[in-house]
Motif scaffolding. Structure first.
Motif, mmCIF file in Angstrom:
data_model
loop_
_atom_site.group_PDB
_atom_site.id
_atom_site.type_symbol
_atom_site.label_atom_id
_atom_site.label_comp_id
_atom_site.label_asym_id
_atom_site.label_seq_id
_atom_site.Cartn_x
_atom_site.Cartn_y
_atom_site.Cartn_z
ATOM 1 N N PHE A 5 0.858 -1.186 0.000
ATOM 2 C CA PHE A 5 0.000 0.000 0.000
ATOM 3 C C PHE A 5 0.888 1.229 0.000
ATOM 4 O O PHE A 5 1.885 1.281 0.724
ATOM 5 C CB PHE A 5 -0.904 0.048 1.245
ATOM 6 C CG PHE A 5 -1.816 1.254 1.257
ATOM 7 C CD1 PHE A 5 -3.126 1.146 0.820
ATOM 8 C CD2 PHE A 5 -1.354 2.503 1.656
ATOM 9 C CE1 PHE A 5 -3.964 2.260 0.785
ATOM 10 C CE2 PHE A 5 -2.188 3.631 1.623
ATOM 11 C CZ PHE A 5 -3.491 3.502 1.188
ATOM 12 N N SER A 6 0.538 2.218 -0.823
ATOM 13 C CA SER A 6 1.192 3.512 -0.658
ATOM 14 C C SER A 6 0.249 4.627 -1.072
ATOM 15 O O SER A 6 -0.744 4.399 -1.752
ATOM 16 C CB SER A 6 2.509 3.583 -1.428
ATOM 17 O OG SER A 6 3.329 4.590 -0.851
ATOM 18 N N GLY A 7 0.575 5.836 -0.623
ATOM 19 C CA GLY A 7 -0.275 6.987 -0.885
ATOM 20 C C GLY A 7 0.532 8.190 -1.314
ATOM 21 O O GLY A 7 1.743 8.266 -1.079
ATOM 22 N N GLN A 9 -0.056 12.657 -1.927
ATOM 23 C CA GLN A 9 -0.967 13.799 -1.774
ATOM 24 C C GLN A 9 -1.204 14.514 -3.098
ATOM 25 O O GLN A 9 -0.247 14.790 -3.822
ATOM 26 C CB GLN A 9 -0.366 14.809 -0.799
ATOM 27 C CG GLN A 9 -0.342 14.353 0.622
ATOM 28 C CD GLN A 9 -0.201 15.550 1.559
ATOM 29 O OE1 GLN A 9 -1.075 16.402 1.663
ATOM 30 N NE2 GLN A 9 0.932 15.602 2.247
ATOM 31 N N HIS A 15 6.895 15.840 -8.619
ATOM 32 C CA HIS A 15 8.257 16.076 -9.106
ATOM 33 C C HIS A 15 9.081 14.787 -9.173
ATOM 34 O O HIS A 15 8.606 13.712 -8.779
ATOM 35 C CB HIS A 15 8.942 17.118 -8.230
ATOM 36 C CG HIS A 15 8.876 16.797 -6.755
ATOM 37 N ND1 HIS A 15 9.592 15.779 -6.171
ATOM 38 C CD2 HIS A 15 8.141 17.350 -5.752
ATOM 39 C CE1 HIS A 15 9.326 15.734 -4.880
ATOM 40 N NE2 HIS A 15 8.434 16.681 -4.602
ATOM 41 N N GLY A 17 11.433 13.839 -7.420
ATOM 42 C CA GLY A 17 11.660 13.237 -6.095
ATOM 43 C C GLY A 17 10.566 12.230 -5.792
ATOM 44 O O GLY A 17 10.836 11.095 -5.402
ATOM 45 N N GLY A 21 11.667 8.441 -5.768
ATOM 46 C CA GLY A 21 11.599 7.915 -4.408
ATOM 47 C C GLY A 21 10.445 6.954 -4.199
ATOM 48 O O GLY A 21 10.512 6.088 -3.327
ATOM 49 N N ILE A 133 -2.959 2.434 5.763
ATOM 50 C CA ILE A 133 -2.099 1.267 5.587
ATOM 51 C C ILE A 133 -2.721 0.024 6.232
ATOM 52 O O ILE A 133 -2.780 -1.048 5.619
ATOM 53 C CB ILE A 133 -0.712 1.549 6.206
ATOM 54 C CG1 ILE A 133 -0.036 2.715 5.471
ATOM 55 C CG2 ILE A 133 0.167 0.294 6.204
ATOM 56 C CD1 ILE A 133 1.166 3.305 6.203
ATOM 57 N N PRO A 142 6.022 1.124 0.190
ATOM 58 C CA PRO A 142 7.130 1.754 -0.540
ATOM 59 C C PRO A 142 7.014 3.274 -0.518
ATOM 60 O O PRO A 142 6.060 3.835 -1.050
ATOM 61 C CB PRO A 142 6.988 1.214 -1.975
ATOM 62 C CG PRO A 142 5.595 0.703 -2.088
ATOM 63 C CD PRO A 142 5.051 0.483 -0.710
ATOM 64 N N VAL A 143 7.981 3.934 0.098
ATOM 65 C CA VAL A 143 7.955 5.381 0.290
ATOM 66 C C VAL A 143 9.368 5.944 0.241
ATOM 67 O O VAL A 143 10.345 5.205 0.288
ATOM 68 C CB VAL A 143 7.362 5.763 1.675
ATOM 69 C CG1 VAL A 143 5.853 5.606 1.702
ATOM 70 C CG2 VAL A 143 8.013 4.949 2.789
ATOM 71 N N ASP A 146 11.429 10.424 3.864
ATOM 72 C CA ASP A 146 10.707 11.352 4.744
ATOM 73 C C ASP A 146 9.480 10.717 5.412
ATOM 74 O O ASP A 146 8.950 11.266 6.368
ATOM 75 C CB ASP A 146 10.292 12.619 3.973
ATOM 76 C CG ASP A 146 9.389 12.318 2.786
ATOM 77 O OD1 ASP A 146 9.339 11.159 2.342
ATOM 78 O OD2 ASP A 146 8.709 13.249 2.315
ATOM 79 N N GLY A 180 17.699 7.233 -4.231
ATOM 80 C CA GLY A 180 16.476 7.923 -4.646
ATOM 81 C C GLY A 180 15.492 8.196 -3.536
ATOM 82 O O GLY A 180 14.498 8.877 -3.739
ATOM 83 N N ALA A 181 15.750 7.679 -2.344
ATOM 84 C CA ALA A 181 14.791 7.839 -1.255
ATOM 85 C C ALA A 181 14.764 9.277 -0.733
ATOM 86 O O ALA A 181 13.837 9.671 -0.033
ATOM 87 C CB ALA A 181 15.132 6.885 -0.112
ATOM 88 N N ARG A 182 15.785 10.045 -1.088
ATOM 89 C CA ARG A 182 15.832 11.440 -0.646
ATOM 90 C C ARG A 182 16.510 12.276 -1.723
ATOM 91 O O ARG A 182 17.716 12.554 -1.663
ATOM 92 C CB ARG A 182 16.594 11.515 0.678
ATOM 93 C CG ARG A 182 16.336 12.788 1.437
ATOM 94 C CD ARG A 182 16.912 12.726 2.844
ATOM 95 N NE ARG A 182 17.060 14.067 3.374
ATOM 96 C CZ ARG A 182 16.047 14.770 3.891
ATOM 97 N NH1 ARG A 182 14.852 14.243 3.954
ATOM 98 N NH2 ARG A 182 16.235 15.989 4.324
ATOM 99 N N ILE A 183 15.719 12.668 -2.713
ATOM 100 C CA ILE A 183 16.227 13.557 -3.760
ATOM 101 C C ILE A 183 16.180 14.982 -3.202
ATOM 102 O O ILE A 183 15.195 15.393 -2.604
ATOM 103 C CB ILE A 183 15.348 13.446 -5.034
ATOM 104 C CG1 ILE A 183 15.382 12.004 -5.595
ATOM 105 C CG2 ILE A 183 15.784 14.463 -6.095
ATOM 106 C CD1 ILE A 183 16.714 11.533 -6.109
ATOM 107 N N LYS A 195 7.203 19.624 -3.026
ATOM 108 C CA LYS A 195 6.120 20.257 -3.781
ATOM 109 C C LYS A 195 5.815 21.641 -3.244
ATOM 110 O O LYS A 195 5.303 22.487 -3.944
ATOM 111 C CB LYS A 195 4.834 19.424 -3.646
ATOM 112 C CG LYS A 195 4.855 18.103 -4.384
ATOM 113 C CD LYS A 195 3.540 17.341 -4.148
ATOM 114 C CE LYS A 195 3.806 15.977 -3.564
ATOM 115 N NZ LYS A 195 2.639 15.203 -3.209
#
Ligand code: TYM
Length: 329
Positions: A5-7, A9, A15, A17, A21, A133, A142-143, A146, A180-183, A195
């Motif tokens: 599951f992922s979300g 906003q 972008h 990131g 990410g 979740i 997968p996130v 942050d 890639g987890a923190r661009i 954003k």
């Protein structure tokens, strides 16, 4: 197959990131899992907004996700508020989360800092995320980096619920990739690409035209010296650009370093811009096609909500049962 599951906003300006990410990993792992992806409009309303605008942003984000490769045949895609169980479970989980742990969340601290009127929705935000979740028995989330703290809170609340009322929820793990987890922002490599950054030059949006992408990369800040070398401490800006280059081209970073020995930042940036432009071109073309058929996007979201509702409703039945709420089933 385990469930993911992922979300995300619907706040506009998705972008690279978000893409590197999160979204791209969702797309790539679609065959390995049972997937549920959610456009979290209830989370987006924790900051002031225009109602008509929110509807448009929901559809726009759905189009972006579909264009990026989310396949409705393999993944459920829906809008959070279309499945009412999210808000219902959030209340129940809120009785288990503590004020102290919510107040300590980095996101809450950042969004409430210096502000006189702090909406309670911002404080409650991670509880709703936990409900998202846990409703789906997701094993993996997968996130980007942050979100790590929010997933940890989700785990804590799930464990607390299970201990209090009996085994009900799967305790999920965050799925955070190494690269890639923190661009980082193109204008300040100590801040993440975001954003909500007022400076549009700080991020490359998935909808940016080739010329805009070239201009933003040209204007991206660099570090002192001339060397193209991965060194997050000493060369944070170049390291961020190398990471982006690596993820879009699949060329390992040491190979990139070698390729640019003796070449300046200018050449490196020019090539990087072309790599991004090229990689985003097919996505942007699909996005144009989808924008021309909003009815099809709406149909996909309707069907996604119906499938999500079925899973969520069954879970809520069980939750109401073990918590002793309402009339007996
Ligand atoms: P959101 O909408 O801010 O971001 C969506 C995803 O993009 C990732 N991300 C990044 N990854 C790398 N570098 C960056 N600079 C960058 N910026 C954002 C985020 O980590 C995220 O994976 N609270 C969530 C939405 C949410 C959610 C959920 C996520 C609501 N419910 C349940 C997972 C599960 C958020 O605001 O993401």
């Amino acid at each position: 197959r385990p469930r993911v599951f992922s979300g995300i906003q619907p706040t506009g300006g998705i972008h690279i990131g978000n893409y590197l990410g999160a979204i791209r990993n969702w797309v790539r792992q679609q065959d390995d899992y049972d997937n549920v992806f959610c456009i979290v409009d209830l989370h987006a309303m924790t900051i002031p907004y225009d109602p008509a605008d929110l509807r448009a942003r929901n559809l726009e984000l759905a189009s972006v996700l579909l264009a990026a490769g989310i396949d409705p045949a393999r993944s459920i895609l829906f809008i959070q508020s279309d499945v009412r169980e999210h808000t219902e479970l959030a209340w129940i989980l809120g009785t288990l989360a503590t004020y102290g742990e919510l107040r300590r969340m980095t996101q809450f601290k950042e969004k409430s800092k210096g502000s006189e009127r702090v909406g309670a929705g911002i404080l409650f935000y991670p509880v709703l995320q936990a409900a998202d979740i846990l409703l789906y028995d997701a094993a993996l989330v997968p996130v980007g980096e942050d979100q790590k703290q929010h997933i940890e809170l989700t785990r804590d609340v799930a464990i607390r619920f299970n201990n209090t009322f009996g085994e009900t929820f799967v305790v999920p793990d965050a799925d955070i990739k190494e690269a890639g987890a923190r661009i980082m922002s193109l204008q300040d490599p100590t801040k993440k690409m975001s954003k909500s950054d007022p400076d549009p030059n700080s991020r490359i949006e998935l909808r940016d035209s080739p010329d805009v992408i070239r201009r933003k990369i040209r204007r991206a800040v660099t570090d002192s010296g001339t060397e193209i070398r991965f060194d997050e401490e000493g060369k944070p800006a170049i390291s961020n650009l190398l990471t982006i280059y690596h993820l879009f081209s699949d060329i390992p970073i040491p190979e990139l370093e070698e390729r640019y020995v003796g070449k300046g930042y200018g050449t490196f940036k020019q090539d990087l811009a072309e790599v991004i432009v090229e990689h985003l071109a097919p996505l942007q073309q699909r996005l144009d096609e989808l924008s021309a058929q909003p009815a099809e996007v709406v149909r996909i979201l309707h069907e996604g909500a119906a499938r999500a509702r079925e899973i969520a409703a069954a879970k809520m039945e069980r939750v109401r049962d073990v918590t002793g709420l309402g009339l007996p089933p």
